[in-house]
Design an enzyme around this catalytic site. Structure first.
Site, PDB file in Angstrom:
ATOM      1  N   ASP A  70     -25.802  -4.244 -28.448  1.00 37.82           N
ATOM      2  CA  ASP A  70     -24.810  -4.886 -27.572  1.00 37.82           C
ATOM      3  C   ASP A  70     -23.412  -4.748 -28.158  1.00 37.82           C
ATOM      4  OD1 ASP A  70     -26.892  -5.749 -25.913  1.00 37.82           O
ATOM      5  OD2 ASP A  70     -27.072  -7.668 -26.935  1.00 37.82           O
ATOM      6  N   ASN A  87     -30.693   3.865 -27.759  1.00 39.42           N
ATOM      7  CA  ASN A  87     -31.007   4.052 -29.170  1.00 39.42           C
ATOM      8  C   ASN A  87     -32.014   5.197 -29.282  1.00 39.42           C
ATOM      9  OD1 ASN A  87     -33.624   3.007 -28.655  1.00 39.42           O
ATOM     10  ND2 ASN A  87     -32.985   0.929 -29.164  1.00 39.42           N
ATOM     11  N   ARG A  88     -32.473   5.480 -30.488  1.00 43.64           N
ATOM     12  CA  ARG A  88     -33.332   6.648 -30.668  1.00 43.64           C
ATOM     13  C   ARG A  88     -34.630   6.562 -29.858  1.00 43.64           C
ATOM     14  NH1 ARG A  88     -33.985  10.658 -35.132  1.00 43.64           N
ATOM     15  NH2 ARG A  88     -35.963  11.680 -34.685  1.00 43.64           N
ATOM     16  N   GLU A  91     -35.324   4.766 -27.272  1.00 43.55           N
ATOM     17  CA  GLU A  91     -35.021   4.817 -25.833  1.00 43.55           C
ATOM     18  C   GLU A  91     -34.694   6.241 -25.393  1.00 43.55           C
ATOM     19  OE1 GLU A  91     -33.143   0.279 -25.634  1.00 43.55           O
ATOM     20  OE2 GLU A  91     -31.837   2.022 -25.876  1.00 43.55           O
TER      21      GLU A  91
END
Length: 340
Positions: free
Chosen positions: A285, A208-209, A211
């Protein structure tokens, strides 16, 4: 719904996907609040019911199964009540559990959420985060390689929650064999202590952003900018692609949708399809599961991300960790066609 979307979703039933990662049991205590505790300034929750469902990598497995895909599960649970409850939940979905090890050396990871009405009041985590025993890791690695060499799986998802199941040795053992056999490999990373360090050769890397910026070690100062005009985001993607060398990079951007990159170059920005957002738990997920199933069904990474984006838009409208059902995904795609 375009023919390519329809055909892809219908082909989910023929996909065979191995998922390896940190298995968890998500527990929900549902109740209501009518008073404040006399012991401390906290609400008293009158619990009415308890529910549970697969979480972590087990939620990826669940999403693939509810979309019609075939799942082979790999990971570890404790030899405890929570572990047996989780295995029962996965068995109900007809998931192949032979790759899951039950061990007395660790406890099953459990995340317990207390919900009053539609509001989450508290989350309590019960977990061990020590690295999985090397012998168990080797057995998992060898088993997945055997499945690949025997043409028994189409894709492998590595789902990392930095709880100790995955290691660089495991991924570096599996990825080259998968690549040689045209088997898709996808990693949902966690860039923190205990997470997998950079590995090369993945088909797709899906942070995600936050991460992505952590992986790239780039400061995030551009949330207000459109993704295609966000220099920090584009720099982060370039750095990740240079270090990890995935074929594709898919960055989830919450309300800004998703960005798909190849070799550091932006391919497409996919606007979010979420209509209402009640709970983002498990949305990543769902994206990993549906994107992998779509690629395993034969479509390209951008089309797979578009289909996964519709799936994420459905699950964030539910309370709790909820999977995407095949019928819901088809309905969302149909609704998207009407809007467009």
């Amino acid at each position: 719904m375009s023919n390519i979307y329809r055909n892809t979703v219908e082909k989910f039933s023929g996909t065979k996907i191995a998922v390896v990662g940190d298995l968890m049991l998500d527990v929900y205590l549902w109740g209501e609040v009518n008073r404040i505790s006399p012991e401390a300034p906290v609400p008293v929750v009158n619990i009415r019911k308890r529910t549970s469902c697969p979480g972590g990598a087990a939620n990826v497995m669940r999403n693939i199964a509810t979309c019609g895909g075939n799942v082979t599960a790999f990971g570890a649970v404790g030899d405890d009540v929570s572990g047996r409850e989780l295995l029962d939940k996965l068995a109900e979905l007809s998931i192949d559990l032979q790759g899951i090890v039950s061990t007395g050396d660790c406890r099953t990871i459990e995340k317990c959420r207390v919900i009053a009405g539609a509001q989450q009041l508290l989350r309590a985590d019960f977990e061990d985060t020590a690295a999985l025993d090397e012998d168990i890791q080797k057995k998992i690695t060898d088993r997945i390689i055997t499945l690949i060499e025997n043409n028994e799986i189409d894709a492998v998802i590595f789902d990392d929650y930095a709880k100790g199941t995955l290691s660089a040795e495991m991924l570096n053992g599996i990825i080259p064999v998968a690549s040689a056999h045209n088997v898709i490999t996808i990693l949902d990373p966690k860039p923190k202590t205990g997470g997998v360090p950079p590995v090369k050769g993945l088909t797709l890397l899906k942070p995600n952003r936050s991460e992505a910026f952590a992986l790239a070690k780039v400061n995030d100062n551009g949330r207000h900018l459109p993704p295609a005009e966000d220099p920090e985001l584009l720099l982060a993607a370039e750095k990740i692609c240079a270090e990890w060398e995935p074929e594709y990079l898919l960055i989830s951007l919450a309300s800004q949708g998703m960005a798909v990159f190849k070799k550091g170059k932006l391919l497409k920005i996919i606007p979010t399809m979420a209509r209402e957002v009640f709970d983002v738990s498990g949305a990543g997920d769902t994206v990993a599961a549906v994107c992998t199933a779509a690629m395993a069904a034969g479509c390209d990474a951008v089309t797979a991300a578009e289909i996964a984006n519709f799936a994420a838009g459905v699950v964030v409208g539910k309370i709790g960790t909820a999977p995407i059902m095949k019928e819901e995904l088809i309905a969302a795609l149909n609704q998207g066609d009407k809007i467009s």
